[in-house]
Design a protein around this motif. Structure first.
Motif, PDB file in Angstrom:
ATOM      1  N   ASP A   1      90.971  19.114  40.194  1.00 38.60           N
ATOM      2  CA  ASP A   1      92.066  18.411  39.516  1.00 38.60           C
ATOM      3  C   ASP A   1      93.362  18.476  40.315  1.00 38.60           C
ATOM      4  O   ASP A   1      94.258  17.661  40.105  1.00 38.60           O
ATOM      5  N   ARG A   2      93.457  19.419  41.256  1.00 42.71           N
ATOM      6  CA  ARG A   2      94.713  19.579  41.988  1.00 42.71           C
ATOM      7  C   ARG A   2      94.611  19.269  43.468  1.00 42.71           C
ATOM      8  O   ARG A   2      95.604  19.212  44.175  1.00 42.71           O
ATOM      9  N   ASP A   3      93.395  19.150  43.976  1.00 41.84           N
ATOM     10  CA  ASP A   3      93.224  19.045  45.425  1.00 41.84           C
ATOM     11  C   ASP A   3      92.343  17.846  45.779  1.00 41.84           C
ATOM     12  O   ASP A   3      91.180  17.759  45.353  1.00 41.84           O
ATOM     13  N   GLY A   4      92.905  16.957  46.564  1.00 39.59           N
ATOM     14  CA  GLY A   4      92.227  15.716  46.892  1.00 39.59           C
ATOM     15  C   GLY A   4      90.946  15.910  47.689  1.00 39.59           C
ATOM     16  O   GLY A   4      90.033  15.075  47.621  1.00 39.59           O
ATOM     17  N   LEU A   5      90.849  17.002  48.461  1.00 39.91           N
ATOM     18  CA  LEU A   5      89.629  17.240  49.224  1.00 39.91           C
ATOM     19  C   LEU A   5      88.547  17.835  48.342  1.00 39.91           C
ATOM     20  O   LEU A   5      87.366  17.472  48.454  1.00 39.91           O
ATOM     21  N   ALA A   6      88.949  18.754  47.445  1.00 36.59           N
ATOM     22  CA  ALA A   6      87.980  19.306  46.491  1.00 36.59           C
ATOM     23  C   ALA A   6      87.403  18.169  45.645  1.00 36.59           C
ATOM     24  O   ALA A   6      86.206  18.143  45.331  1.00 36.59           O
ATOM     25  N   ARG A   7      88.257  17.206  45.327  1.00 38.52           N
ATOM     26  CA  ARG A   7      87.806  16.041  44.543  1.00 38.52           C
ATOM     27  C   ARG A   7      86.745  15.258  45.309  1.00 38.52           C
ATOM     28  O   ARG A   7      85.781  14.753  44.723  1.00 38.52           O
TER      29      ARG A   7
ATOM     30  N   ARG B   1      86.376   8.427  48.246  1.00 41.02           N
ATOM     31  CA  ARG B   1      87.491   7.833  49.000  1.00 41.02           C
ATOM     32  C   ARG B   1      87.215   7.846  50.510  1.00 41.02           C
ATOM     33  O   ARG B   1      87.681   6.975  51.241  1.00 41.02           O
ATOM     34  N   SER B   2      86.473   8.832  50.974  1.00 45.46           N
ATOM     35  CA  SER B   2      86.119   8.870  52.401  1.00 45.46           C
ATOM     36  C   SER B   2      85.237   7.673  52.761  1.00 45.46           C
ATOM     37  O   SER B   2      85.447   7.015  53.795  1.00 45.46           O
ATOM     38  N   PHE B   3      84.253   7.392  51.923  1.00 50.53           N
ATOM     39  CA  PHE B   3      83.373   6.244  52.186  1.00 50.53           C
ATOM     40  C   PHE B   3      84.138   4.925  52.029  1.00 50.53           C
ATOM     41  O   PHE B   3      83.908   3.972  52.786  1.00 50.53           O
TER      42      PHE B   3
ATOM     43  N   LEU C   1      97.292   6.083  50.819  1.00 47.79           N
ATOM     44  CA  LEU C   1      98.499   6.746  50.317  1.00 47.79           C
ATOM     45  C   LEU C   1      99.144   5.927  49.198  1.00 47.79           C
ATOM     46  O   LEU C   1      99.664   6.483  48.223  1.00 47.79           O
ATOM     47  N   ALA C   2      99.084   4.593  49.331  1.00 47.30           N
ATOM     48  CA  ALA C   2      99.648   3.723  48.294  1.00 47.30           C
ATOM     49  C   ALA C   2      98.807   3.763  47.025  1.00 47.30           C
ATOM     50  O   ALA C   2      99.292   3.460  45.931  1.00 47.30           O
ATOM     51  N   ASP C   3      97.564   4.179  47.194  1.00 44.95           N
ATOM     52  CA  ASP C   3      96.612   4.150  46.084  1.00 44.95           C
ATOM     53  C   ASP C   3      96.701   5.397  45.198  1.00 44.95           C
ATOM     54  O   ASP C   3      96.576   5.307  43.974  1.00 44.95           O
ATOM     55  N   GLU C   4      96.914   6.547  45.821  1.00 42.21           N
ATOM     56  CA  GLU C   4      96.946   7.809  45.055  1.00 42.21           C
ATOM     57  C   GLU C   4      97.919   8.778  45.698  1.00 42.21           C
ATOM     58  O   GLU C   4      97.943   8.910  46.920  1.00 42.21           O
ATOM     59  N   PRO C   5      98.687   9.521  44.884  1.00 44.30           N
ATOM     60  CA  PRO C   5      99.599  10.522  45.446  1.00 44.30           C
ATOM     61  C   PRO C   5      98.835  11.551  46.275  1.00 44.30           C
ATOM     62  O   PRO C   5      97.712  11.928  45.930  1.00 44.30           O
ATOM     63  N   ASP C   6      99.447  11.975  47.375  1.00 42.72           N
ATOM     64  CA  ASP C   6      98.823  12.941  48.276  1.00 42.72           C
ATOM     65  C   ASP C   6      98.957  14.346  47.671  1.00 42.72           C
ATOM     66  O   ASP C   6     100.066  14.798  47.392  1.00 42.72           O
ATOM     67  N   THR C   7      97.845  15.047  47.521  1.00 41.61           N
ATOM     68  CA  THR C   7      97.901  16.355  46.860  1.00 41.61           C
ATOM     69  C   THR C   7      98.550  17.429  47.739  1.00 41.61           C
ATOM     70  O   THR C   7      99.086  18.402  47.234  1.00 41.61           O
ATOM     71  N   PHE C   8      98.515  17.245  49.046  1.00 43.90           N
ATOM     72  CA  PHE C   8      99.187  18.200  49.932  1.00 43.90           C
ATOM     73  C   PHE C   8     100.703  18.072  49.778  1.00 43.90           C
ATOM     74  O   PHE C   8     101.425  19.074  49.764  1.00 43.90           O
TER      75      PHE C   8
END
Lengths: 309, 309
Positions: free
Chosen positions: B199-205, B213-215, B240-247
């Motif tokens: 829920d807090r980390d875009g890579l864990a997601r 999102r990678s694909f 970046l325009a699509d989702e806020p960056d979790t970092f």
């Protein structure tokens, strides 16, 4: 080495908490890093670098070339700490494989010359003597088979070279593998081939002269200060100011090569803006590629001697 | 493989003239190339790229990090055509080795997140299924040992992360190897660890959601036109325009992350100059690192699916 299943690591010893030290920098990867840092240094007037592209030859082609060259660099290094390393190859063979891998991008010849300088240096380091004498030993130990693979490397990429001297037409490198029978007939080693080009080609001159300018570049890279790419750009200018670039001479004539050397000297003295000179030379299509190759060679030696990033 | 002496090659078959085809692009080297191309794309506002440095974290640190990461990427790939490849490692183990190698430069954390995304994708490709289902299978097959090596990776480099939620303090990743006993006690796999941060980390997601999102980034990289680094910069802005960056959210708060996303959308719509935005964000110290990591992951997938350079 592991047993082929999933559970093993790369052999580094774990401490009490299971943490292992980082893998060592291998010879092959230092060779690769040298290629990448060379093209990162900017401005290196006339050449592709971090801030300059040519129309069809761009920065990313050099990056891709450096990644592709790695298997050949590994063959030059042989056992270098990453694996058991039972895949050491002849220098000519390693060079040809490095060029073949480098050529797998659309930019064309990115690092033929840089690899021609770096591969024997990697081998000298693998033999435990990264010095002028050590790389001279590598060069003079080459055989006809090394020469044959050197010629085969020209099958992978178009390289700008001068016409051969009288009587040497059968050995024109542009003939590639077709020249191999003539090579065998005359019994020429790779060192012999380099000797015959040393008066016209700056890299061949390195091969027959203990890589004097490459080692000098390494000293300068370590002696100067600041970020490594800035040092690479500085040392590039120094080398270019010191001697005309033979790649420029091949493509544009001696007069142009001498003019560029004078311009580099002016840039070094602060009498000319190196960024403006870079723009001029790129626009003119003049790229001092041999000098860049010597910087790559110098970077490899400097990395092995402790240059830090 | 050769017999350990000088005369062998890498196994490629020679034609009648002795010329061999180039070595294939290996999984590990495509992973490395993805890291290098990611940092080459510019402008990627806020991040180090071909045209932007931070004060102490510069382009050459990313280049050196990508070179250093290779042994870990090879452990993720296992047998991948370059050698016999009997050195496949667990995903956590491969990741930890990649991070350890990456960390050997003075810039600090260059590609921790990128490797966290690329390593399981390399493994999925090595298993013959580089797809959301394939990498989900890699993720869900992880064990407590993978989780332990993930925690050990934090010993090599400082990574900016959020405070853990209530009750998870013993498993704060910043404890590194010290958290391993708590991990074992609770029997958490690497997938379990990722699930708790999703829920807090875009890579864990990505780890728990089949790297969606990678694909998607890979598809966009292949669908857009022009030089690959330009595509990478474009896709970075799109993500970046699509989702806020979790970092950015971790380091500067949710509000800043949302503002940057709106700014990226403006840059995409042509209402804002992406180069000016890059200067602003670099000056502000805001770097959307997770979004860059997704671009690296997308580049790896795209390279395996035929993206050409």
């Amino acid at each position: 080495m592991s047993d082929g299943t999933d559970a093993e690591d790369d052999g580094a010893t774990r401490d009490a908490t299971g943490v292992r030290p980082p893998p060592e920098r291998s010879l092959a990867r230092d060779g690769q890093l040298a290629l990448l840092l060379e093209v990162t240094g900017t401005p290196k007037p006339g050449n592709v670098d971090r801030a300059h592209d040519h129309d069809d030859l761009r920065f990313e082609h050099f990056v891709t070339g450096a990644v592709g060259a790695l298997p050949g660099l590994r063959l030059a290094a042989g056992s270098d700490g990453e694996r058991d390393g039972d895949d050491r190859a002849n220098v000519g063979n390693a060079f040809e494989r490095a060029v073949a891998g480098m050529s797998q991008q659309a930019g064309g010849n990115t690092q033929f010359g840089a690899l021609l300088a770096v591969v024997p240096l990697v081998r000298a380091a693998a033999d435990g003597d990264l010095s002028p004498a050590g790389v001279e030993a590598v060069a003079t130990a080459t055989t006809v088979e090394d020469a044959a693979d050197f010629y085969r490397a020209f099958e992978h990429v178009d390289v700008a070279v001068e016409d051969p001297p009288d009587g040497m037409e059968p050995l024109d490198v542009r003939r590639g593998a077709a020249a191999v029978p003539a090579l065998r007939e005359r019994g020429l080693t790779l060192f012999d081939v380099m000797e015959r080009s040393a008066d016209r080609d700056g890299l061949a001159r390195e091969w027959v002269g203990g890589f004097e300018r490459s080692f000098h570049a390494a000293d300068r890279l370590r002696d100067t200060e600041g970020p490594v790419p800035d040092r690479a750009a500085r040392v590039f200018l120094e080398l270019l100011a010191d001697e005309p670039d033979t790649f420029v001479a091949v493509n544009h004539g001696e007069a142009t090569a001498e003019r560029v050397t004078a311009q580099a000297a002016d840039a070094l003295d602060g009498e000319r803006d190196p960024w403006a000179l870079a723009d001029e030379l790129v626009a003119e299509g003049v790229n001092p590629g041999t000098t860049a190759d010597l910087v790559a060679a110098g970077l490899f030696v400097a990395l092995r001697r402790g240059l830090e990033l």
